[in-house]
Write an enzyme that holds these catalytic residues in place. Structure first.
Site, PDB file in Angstrom:
ATOM      1  N   CYS A 100       0.777  -1.159  -0.091  1.00 17.73           N
ATOM      2  CA  CYS A 100      -0.059  -0.081   0.129  1.00 17.73           C
ATOM      3  C   CYS A 100       0.899   1.166  -0.062  1.00 17.73           C
ATOM      4  O   CYS A 100       1.718   1.366   0.852  1.00 17.73           O
ATOM      5  CB  CYS A 100      -0.791  -0.125   1.192  1.00 17.73           C
ATOM      6  SG  CYS A 100      -1.633   1.543   1.439  1.00 17.73           S
ATOM      7  N   CYS A 104      -3.086   7.507  -1.935  1.00 16.29           N
ATOM      8  CA  CYS A 104      -4.378   7.620  -2.606  1.00 16.29           C
ATOM      9  C   CYS A 104      -5.341   8.226  -1.569  1.00 16.29           C
ATOM     10  O   CYS A 104      -6.326   8.903  -1.920  1.00 16.29           O
ATOM     11  CB  CYS A 104      -5.010   6.384  -2.977  1.00 16.29           C
ATOM     12  SG  CYS A 104      -3.509   5.260  -3.494  1.00 16.29           S
ATOM     13  N   THR A 191      -3.888   4.882   7.087  1.00 18.13           N
ATOM     14  CA  THR A 191      -2.901   4.670   6.047  1.00 18.13           C
ATOM     15  C   THR A 191      -1.979   5.945   5.921  1.00 18.13           C
ATOM     16  O   THR A 191      -2.501   6.874   5.648  1.00 18.13           O
ATOM     17  CB  THR A 191      -3.722   4.236   5.053  1.00 18.13           C
ATOM     18  OG1 THR A 191      -4.444   3.078   5.427  1.00 18.13           O
ATOM     19  CG2 THR A 191      -2.868   3.811   3.804  1.00 18.13           C
ATOM     20  N   GLU A 258      -0.209   1.634   9.142  1.00 18.78           N
ATOM     21  CA  GLU A 258      -1.335   2.322   9.769  1.00 18.78           C
ATOM     22  C   GLU A 258      -0.980   2.937  11.090  1.00 18.78           C
ATOM     23  O   GLU A 258      -0.081   2.393  11.965  1.00 18.78           O
ATOM     24  CB  GLU A 258      -2.530   1.374   9.911  1.00 18.78           C
ATOM     25  CG  GLU A 258      -3.266   1.436   8.426  1.00 18.78           C
ATOM     26  CD  GLU A 258      -2.857   0.298   7.418  1.00 18.78           C
ATOM     27  OE1 GLU A 258      -1.823  -0.400   7.780  1.00 18.78           O
ATOM     28  OE2 GLU A 258      -3.043   0.777   6.027  1.00 18.78           O
ATOM     29  N   HIS A 293     -12.466   5.800  -2.773  1.00 18.04           N
ATOM     30  CA  HIS A 293     -11.525   4.794  -2.275  1.00 18.04           C
ATOM     31  C   HIS A 293     -11.912   3.454  -2.703  1.00 18.04           C
ATOM     32  O   HIS A 293     -10.941   2.447  -2.802  1.00 18.04           O
ATOM     33  CB  HIS A 293     -11.230   4.911  -0.889  1.00 18.04           C
ATOM     34  CG  HIS A 293      -9.809   4.547  -0.515  1.00 18.04           C
ATOM     35  ND1 HIS A 293      -8.624   5.212  -0.940  1.00 18.04           N
ATOM     36  CD2 HIS A 293      -9.463   3.831   0.349  1.00 18.04           C
ATOM     37  CE1 HIS A 293      -7.737   4.528  -0.353  1.00 18.04           C
ATOM     38  NE2 HIS A 293      -7.926   3.516   0.209  1.00 18.04           N
ATOM     39  N   TYR A 297      -9.222   0.728  -5.076  1.00 16.94           N
ATOM     40  CA  TYR A 297      -9.141  -0.783  -4.759  1.00 16.94           C
ATOM     41  C   TYR A 297      -8.886  -1.595  -5.894  1.00 16.94           C
ATOM     42  O   TYR A 297      -8.420  -2.776  -6.140  1.00 16.94           O
ATOM     43  CB  TYR A 297      -9.971  -1.494  -3.528  1.00 16.94           C
ATOM     44  CG  TYR A 297      -9.537  -1.153  -2.203  1.00 16.94           C
ATOM     45  CD1 TYR A 297      -8.806   0.197  -1.997  1.00 16.94           C
ATOM     46  CD2 TYR A 297      -9.342  -1.783  -1.245  1.00 16.94           C
ATOM     47  CE1 TYR A 297      -8.322   0.591  -0.687  1.00 16.94           C
ATOM     48  CE2 TYR A 297      -8.976  -1.709   0.056  1.00 16.94           C
ATOM     49  CZ  TYR A 297      -8.512  -0.359   0.338  1.00 16.94           C
ATOM     50  OH  TYR A 297      -8.262  -0.268   1.617  1.00 16.94           O
ATOM     51  N   CYS A 300      -5.105  -0.425  -6.993  1.00 14.62           N
ATOM     52  CA  CYS A 300      -3.872  -0.842  -6.249  1.00 14.62           C
ATOM     53  C   CYS A 300      -3.936  -2.338  -5.970  1.00 14.62           C
ATOM     54  O   CYS A 300      -2.808  -3.044  -6.004  1.00 14.62           O
ATOM     55  CB  CYS A 300      -3.845  -0.139  -4.805  1.00 14.62           C
ATOM     56  SG  CYS A 300      -5.026  -0.497  -3.762  1.00 14.62           S
ATOM     57  N   GLU A 457      -6.553  -5.371   4.606  1.00  9.84           N
ATOM     58  CA  GLU A 457      -7.161  -4.114   4.032  1.00  9.84           C
ATOM     59  C   GLU A 457      -7.975  -4.050   2.889  1.00  9.84           C
ATOM     60  O   GLU A 457      -8.941  -3.555   2.720  1.00  9.84           O
ATOM     61  CB  GLU A 457      -5.975  -3.292   3.448  1.00  9.84           C
ATOM     62  CG  GLU A 457      -6.158  -1.912   3.247  1.00  9.84           C
ATOM     63  CD  GLU A 457      -5.044  -1.054   2.692  1.00  9.84           C
ATOM     64  OE1 GLU A 457      -4.059  -1.659   2.010  1.00  9.84           O
ATOM     65  OE2 GLU A 457      -4.782   0.186   3.247  1.00  9.84           O
TER      66      GLU A 457
HETATM   67 FE1  SF4 Z   1      -3.378   1.936   0.069  1.00 10.79          FE
HETATM   68 FE2  SF4 Z   1      -4.739   0.994  -2.201  1.00 10.79          FE
HETATM   69 FE3  SF4 Z   1      -5.569   2.902  -0.514  1.00 10.79          FE
HETATM   70 FE4  SF4 Z   1      -3.664   3.490  -2.112  1.00 10.79          FE
HETATM   71  S1  SF4 Z   1      -5.803   2.708  -2.617  1.00 10.79           S
HETATM   72  S2  SF4 Z   1      -3.889   4.205   0.069  1.00 10.79           S
HETATM   73  S3  SF4 Z   1      -2.483   1.931  -2.221  1.00 10.79           S
HETATM   74  S4  SF4 Z   1      -5.020   0.723   0.089  1.00 10.79           S
HETATM   75 FE    FE Z   2      -6.676   1.550   2.022  1.00 11.41          FE
END
Ligand code: SF4
Ligand code: FE
Length: 493
Positions: A100, A104, A191, A258, A293, A297, A300, A457
């Site tokens: 991660c 983001c 995060t 985190e 968000h 996902y 990422c 996560e």
């Molecule tokens: Fe982390 Fe994915 Fe959230 Fe970006 S989108 S902060 S990589 S969990």
């Molecule tokens: Fe996240």
């Protein structure tokens, strides 16, 4: 100011007086701490990415606010193309870091706050939107990393924010002054919070009027007075403290992070407040941030999935099993699952729309479907990776054993290292160390420190599965579907 490189970003953290606690102690030099540093390297990758000619088309964009060149992580999405490119950038960074990369949450918070403040101002004549634009221009021009902070501790889930025994279990306004507000409370599982220059705090859920003291959004620097963070530990994290730690880490350079972020009577000047008591807008802000968000996902986690699939394929090769038909089929299944997640990330982006403020929002239903799939598919991908790798990924001796020259007093007189290298040999021509490395990577991502970022996560980040199911129910238009059925079936009521 020009965009920062990864190294410049790391140096920029040193000037902050961020208060970090870990294992019951204050961490003075947190930038170089071996447990924290991989997560800093991971954020640094978002800077180096923009600096890399191979990726700069994806990573560098023009700000609609200033016309300056900025990192996409600070961008307000201007089109569905921008939304799709965001997902593509996240997939590429997942492939590079297998972790991660944390930045983001800020990007998603910027876009949600930008559009929501516009609509609050329209209703109330407030000037939150202009304040927020000033904050964002500073972020863009200085290429900052911001923690988008949403999740409150919530205490008794059966009680409202104001119904909690301890009023701090949701971030709240403690006092209003002429020049600003005093806030207290905390944000949990934040995060990248320690690696951020500042925080953009939003409410955690829709708020009733009675909870208007909890309907608050603001930004503040990481080293604001009264703000501190307690590091969230991860499985196997102390392996990073071992001497010459390398192979056993699985992913030596990168990691996620985190922390619990506590606000103990922190002063926020008016110019950094973007919601103060307009409780009916808390839900809009939450829904938009969560939607973005959940889209993220689909990028990422897919990128990390690519690395997991690659590692499983390598493990099969190193074991000499790559030609077995069941291995090929498992790799097909993993790829199918991973690409399905990507389809969702791209689809909710392609179906995006312009908000009243002008930036682009993803399709909420499809983004929630995306994240709901993410709560399941990475678990199946990891199950198949473990199946392919075999039990060795959790039973293998340590790096220190493989490298030990301590002789074991038996007839052969071999060292610990020689015994390990003899018995953990795989396919012809494959180095035992490479076999160890791929097994340790899979251990790390399936159930070690990196499993935080790939598994749990995937389940709880951007909201737990039930949160998406509520949104799917709301957005699913069952009445419209009933109307289709009635018409086709000739039903007249
Ligand atoms: Fe982390 Fe994915 Fe959230 Fe970006 S989108 S902060 S990589 S969990
Ligand atoms: Fe996240």
């Amino acid at each position: 100011m020009a965009l920062m490189t990864g190294e410049q970003y790391i140096e920029s953290l040193r000037s902050l007086k961020t208060q970090v606690y870990m294992f019951g102690e204050k961490v003075e030099n947190w930038v170089d701490h071996p447990i924290i540093r991989p997560s800093i390297n991971c954020v640094a990758a978002t800077y180096d990415f923009a600096d890399n000619p191979e990726y700069s088309d994806l990573a560098v964009v023009t700000s609609n606010l200033t016309g300056n060149k900025i990192n996409r992580f600070t961008n307000l999405h201007q089109s569905t193309e921008d939304l799709k490119n965001k997902v593509k950038m996240q997939r590429a960074l997942g492939q590079i870091t297998a972790s991660c990369f944390q930045r983001c949450v800020g990007m998603d918070a910027f876009n949600a706050t930008f559009s929501t403040t516009y609509e609050i101002d329209k209703k109330y004549g407030t000037d939150y939107h202009e304040r927020f634009k000033k904050f964002l221009i500073d972020v863009q021009d200085n290429d900052l990393t911001v923690d988008g902070a949403m999740t409150d501790p919530k205490g008794n889930r059966g009680a409202s924010p104001s119904g909690q025994e301890d009023p701090d279990l949701f971030v709240r306004i403690v006092e209003e002054r002429e020049d600003g507000i005093i806030v207290s409370g905390a944000k949990v599982h934040q995060t990248g919070s320690i690696n951020s220059h500042s925080h953009l705090v939003m409410p955690t859920q829709a708020m009733a009027e009675a909870d208007s003291k909890y309907a608050v959004a603001f930004s503040c620097p990481s080293d604001a007075e009264g703000l501190f963070m307690i590091y969230g530990r991860q499985s196997c994290d102390t392996r990073k403290l071992e001497k010459d730690a390398d192979v056993d880490l699985g992913n030596k350079k990168y990691g996620g992070q985190e922390a619990l972020v506590v606000f103990d009577n922190v002063f926020i000047p008016n110019e950094n407040v973007y919601l103060k008591g307009e409780s009916e807008f808390a839900g809009m802000l939450v829904e938009r941030f969560a939607g973005y968000h959940r889209q993220s996902y689909g990028g990422c986690k897919v990128g990390v999935g690519d690395v997991v699939i690659g590692a499983a394929a390598l493990a099969a090769e190193y074991n000499g099993a790559q030609k077995a038909s069941h291995i090929k089929d498992k790799l097909i299944e993993m790829t199918h699952l991973n690409e399905t997640l990507y389809c969702c990330g791209i689809a909710c982006s392609a179906e995006g729309y312009a908000t009243e403020a002008g930036n682009y929002q993803i399709d909420l239903l499809l983004a929630n479907v995306c994240k709901q799939n993410v709560t399941r598919f990475p678990y199946e991908i990891v199950r198949l990776a473990e199946d392919i790798a075999g039990g060795l990924m959790v039973t293998m001796p340590s790096q220190a054993d493989f490298r030990s020259d301590l002789k074991i007093p038996t007839e052969s007189g071999k060292t610990i290292g020689e015994w390990c290298n003899k018995f953990f040999v795989g396919a012809p021509g494959v180095s035992v160390e490479n076999r160890m490395r791929v097994m340790r990577f899979l251990e790390n991502i399936c159930l070690g420190a990196a499993a935080v970022g790939y598994r749990t996560e995937s389940m709880h980040g951007a909201g737990s599965p039930q949160a998406q199911r509520i949104m799917i129910q709301r957005q699913g238009n069952i009445e419209g579907k009933k109307a289709f059925a009635k018409k086709v079936a000739g039903i007249v009521e």
